[in-house]
Design a protein around this motif. Structure first.
Motif, PDB file in Angstrom:
ATOM      1  N   MET A   1       0.831  -1.202   0.000  1.00 38.27           N
ATOM      2  CA  MET A   1       0.000   0.000   0.000  1.00 38.27           C
ATOM      3  C   MET A   1       0.868   1.255   0.000  1.00 38.27           C
ATOM      4  O   MET A   1       0.600   2.206  -0.735  1.00 38.27           O
ATOM      5  CB  MET A   1      -0.924  -0.011   1.207  1.00 38.27           C
ATOM      6  CG  MET A   1      -1.901   1.114   1.260  1.00 38.27           C
ATOM      7  SD  MET A   1      -3.022   0.900   2.663  1.00 38.27           S
ATOM      8  CE  MET A   1      -3.765   2.500   2.735  1.00 38.27           C
TER       9      MET A   1
ATOM     10  N   GLU B   1       2.343   1.613  -3.448  1.00 38.83           N
ATOM     11  CA  GLU B   1       1.341   2.116  -4.384  1.00 38.83           C
ATOM     12  C   GLU B   1       1.130   3.617  -4.206  1.00 38.83           C
ATOM     13  O   GLU B   1       1.066   4.368  -5.177  1.00 38.83           O
ATOM     14  CB  GLU B   1       0.014   1.390  -4.193  1.00 38.83           C
ATOM     15  CG  GLU B   1       0.021  -0.047  -4.636  1.00 38.83           C
ATOM     16  CD  GLU B   1      -1.226  -0.797  -4.210  1.00 38.83           C
ATOM     17  OE1 GLU B   1      -2.096  -0.216  -3.525  1.00 38.83           O
ATOM     18  OE2 GLU B   1      -1.339  -1.981  -4.568  1.00 38.83           O
ATOM     19  N   LEU B   2       1.004   4.051  -2.948  1.00 38.39           N
ATOM     20  CA  LEU B   2       0.821   5.473  -2.673  1.00 38.39           C
ATOM     21  C   LEU B   2       2.018   6.287  -3.159  1.00 38.39           C
ATOM     22  O   LEU B   2       1.853   7.337  -3.787  1.00 38.39           O
ATOM     23  CB  LEU B   2       0.607   5.713  -1.180  1.00 38.39           C
ATOM     24  CG  LEU B   2      -0.806   5.539  -0.669  1.00 38.39           C
ATOM     25  CD1 LEU B   2      -0.831   5.629   0.847  1.00 38.39           C
ATOM     26  CD2 LEU B   2      -1.729   6.563  -1.275  1.00 38.39           C
TER      27      LEU B   2
ATOM     28  N   TYR C   1       1.819   9.180  -5.899  1.00 38.18           N
ATOM     29  CA  TYR C   1       2.210  10.536  -5.522  1.00 38.18           C
ATOM     30  C   TYR C   1       3.293  11.083  -6.449  1.00 38.18           C
ATOM     31  O   TYR C   1       3.245  12.250  -6.849  1.00 38.18           O
ATOM     32  CB  TYR C   1       2.693  10.584  -4.071  1.00 38.18           C
ATOM     33  CG  TYR C   1       1.598  10.413  -3.031  1.00 38.18           C
ATOM     34  CD1 TYR C   1       0.252  10.463  -3.365  1.00 38.18           C
ATOM     35  CD2 TYR C   1       1.912  10.204  -1.705  1.00 38.18           C
ATOM     36  CE1 TYR C   1      -0.740  10.309  -2.420  1.00 38.18           C
ATOM     37  CE2 TYR C   1       0.927  10.054  -0.737  1.00 38.18           C
ATOM     38  CZ  TYR C   1      -0.398  10.105  -1.105  1.00 38.18           C
ATOM     39  OH  TYR C   1      -1.385   9.966  -0.167  1.00 38.18           O
TER      40      TYR C   1
ATOM     41  N   TYR D   1      -3.723  14.206  -3.662  1.00 38.62           N
ATOM     42  CA  TYR D   1      -3.067  13.242  -2.777  1.00 38.62           C
ATOM     43  C   TYR D   1      -4.073  12.568  -1.848  1.00 38.62           C
ATOM     44  O   TYR D   1      -3.995  11.362  -1.596  1.00 38.62           O
ATOM     45  CB  TYR D   1      -1.977  13.915  -1.948  1.00 38.62           C
ATOM     46  CG  TYR D   1      -0.769  14.364  -2.736  1.00 38.62           C
ATOM     47  CD1 TYR D   1      -0.430  13.782  -3.945  1.00 38.62           C
ATOM     48  CD2 TYR D   1       0.038  15.377  -2.265  1.00 38.62           C
ATOM     49  CE1 TYR D   1       0.677  14.198  -4.662  1.00 38.62           C
ATOM     50  CE2 TYR D   1       1.149  15.798  -2.977  1.00 38.62           C
ATOM     51  CZ  TYR D   1       1.463  15.210  -4.171  1.00 38.62           C
ATOM     52  OH  TYR D   1       2.559  15.616  -4.875  1.00 38.62           O
TER      53      TYR D   1
ATOM     54  N   GLU E   1      -6.125  10.068  -3.853  1.00 39.21           N
ATOM     55  CA  GLU E   1      -5.317   8.877  -4.108  1.00 39.21           C
ATOM     56  C   GLU E   1      -5.211   8.010  -2.862  1.00 39.21           C
ATOM     57  O   GLU E   1      -5.282   6.778  -2.950  1.00 39.21           O
ATOM     58  CB  GLU E   1      -3.926   9.268  -4.596  1.00 39.21           C
ATOM     59  CG  GLU E   1      -3.949   9.867  -5.981  1.00 39.21           C
ATOM     60  CD  GLU E   1      -2.649  10.511  -6.377  1.00 39.21           C
ATOM     61  OE1 GLU E   1      -1.731  10.615  -5.532  1.00 39.21           O
ATOM     62  OE2 GLU E   1      -2.546  10.920  -7.541  1.00 39.21           O
ATOM     63  N   TYR E   2      -5.067   8.633  -1.709  1.00 39.94           N
ATOM     64  CA  TYR E   2      -5.001   7.880  -0.457  1.00 39.94           C
ATOM     65  C   TYR E   2      -6.280   7.063  -0.259  1.00 39.94           C
ATOM     66  O   TYR E   2      -6.232   5.873   0.052  1.00 39.94           O
ATOM     67  CB  TYR E   2      -4.795   8.832   0.728  1.00 39.94           C
ATOM     68  CG  TYR E   2      -5.046   8.174   2.059  1.00 39.94           C
ATOM     69  CD1 TYR E   2      -4.084   7.346   2.632  1.00 39.94           C
ATOM     70  CD2 TYR E   2      -6.243   8.345   2.740  1.00 39.94           C
ATOM     71  CE1 TYR E   2      -4.316   6.714   3.846  1.00 39.94           C
ATOM     72  CE2 TYR E   2      -6.482   7.733   3.946  1.00 39.94           C
ATOM     73  CZ  TYR E   2      -5.520   6.917   4.493  1.00 39.94           C
ATOM     74  OH  TYR E   2      -5.760   6.297   5.689  1.00 39.94           O
TER      75      TYR E   2
ATOM     76  N   VAL F   1      -6.468   4.106  -2.826  1.00 36.05           N
ATOM     77  CA  VAL F   1      -5.570   3.002  -2.460  1.00 36.05           C
ATOM     78  C   VAL F   1      -6.072   2.305  -1.205  1.00 36.05           C
ATOM     79  O   VAL F   1      -6.043   1.082  -1.107  1.00 36.05           O
ATOM     80  CB  VAL F   1      -4.122   3.509  -2.287  1.00 36.05           C
ATOM     81  CG1 VAL F   1      -3.234   2.454  -1.666  1.00 36.05           C
ATOM     82  CG2 VAL F   1      -3.554   3.944  -3.629  1.00 36.05           C
ATOM     83  N   ARG F   2      -6.571   3.056  -0.260  1.00 41.42           N
ATOM     84  CA  ARG F   2      -7.107   2.473   0.977  1.00 41.42           C
ATOM     85  C   ARG F   2      -8.317   1.588   0.682  1.00 41.42           C
ATOM     86  O   ARG F   2      -8.479   0.523   1.268  1.00 41.42           O
ATOM     87  CB  ARG F   2      -7.495   3.595   1.933  1.00 41.42           C
ATOM     88  CG  ARG F   2      -8.100   3.120   3.226  1.00 41.42           C
ATOM     89  CD  ARG F   2      -7.340   3.641   4.392  1.00 41.42           C
ATOM     90  NE  ARG F   2      -8.146   3.715   5.584  1.00 41.42           N
ATOM     91  CZ  ARG F   2      -8.472   2.650   6.315  1.00 41.42           C
ATOM     92  NH1 ARG F   2      -8.078   1.467   5.957  1.00 41.42           N
ATOM     93  NH2 ARG F   2      -9.185   2.797   7.413  1.00 41.42           N
TER      94      ARG F   2
END
Length: 88
Positions: free
Chosen positions: A10, A13-14, A18, A40, A43-44, A47-48
């Motif tokens: 994770m 990926e972040l 970024y 950002y 995106e967080y 991905v979460r």
């Protein structure tokens, strides 16, 4: 071959997202900080959501982080909408 934990993937990926986002925005000449922060945060959350791993202790901390990040995102979006509607 090393076995990676979901948390490590994770983070990777972040980090990748970024870097791609920052590079793209810089190439486009974007200078507004709120654009970077908003993307950002989005995106967080993406991905979460894709890496839905629930660990009780970590989950409580992430829930607090999620609330704070959502509040910041909502504030930025609200300011942008008001700027468009009112012309502030």
């Amino acid at each position: 071959m090393k076995v990676y934990k979901v948390r490590d993937l994770m983070i990777l990926e972040l980090l990748t997202l970024y870097v791609i986002t920052a590079t793209s925005l810089i190439a486009l000449g974007e200078t507004r900080l709120d654009v970077y922060i908003s993307l950002y945060i989005l995106e967080y959350f993406i991905v979460r959501a894709l890496n839905r791993v629930e660990v009780r202790l970590v989950s409580k901390l992430l829930t607090v982080i999620d609330v704070v990040l959502f509040a910041v995102f909502a504030y930025i979006v609200t300011m942008r909408v008001l700027e468009i509607l009112i012309g502030v």
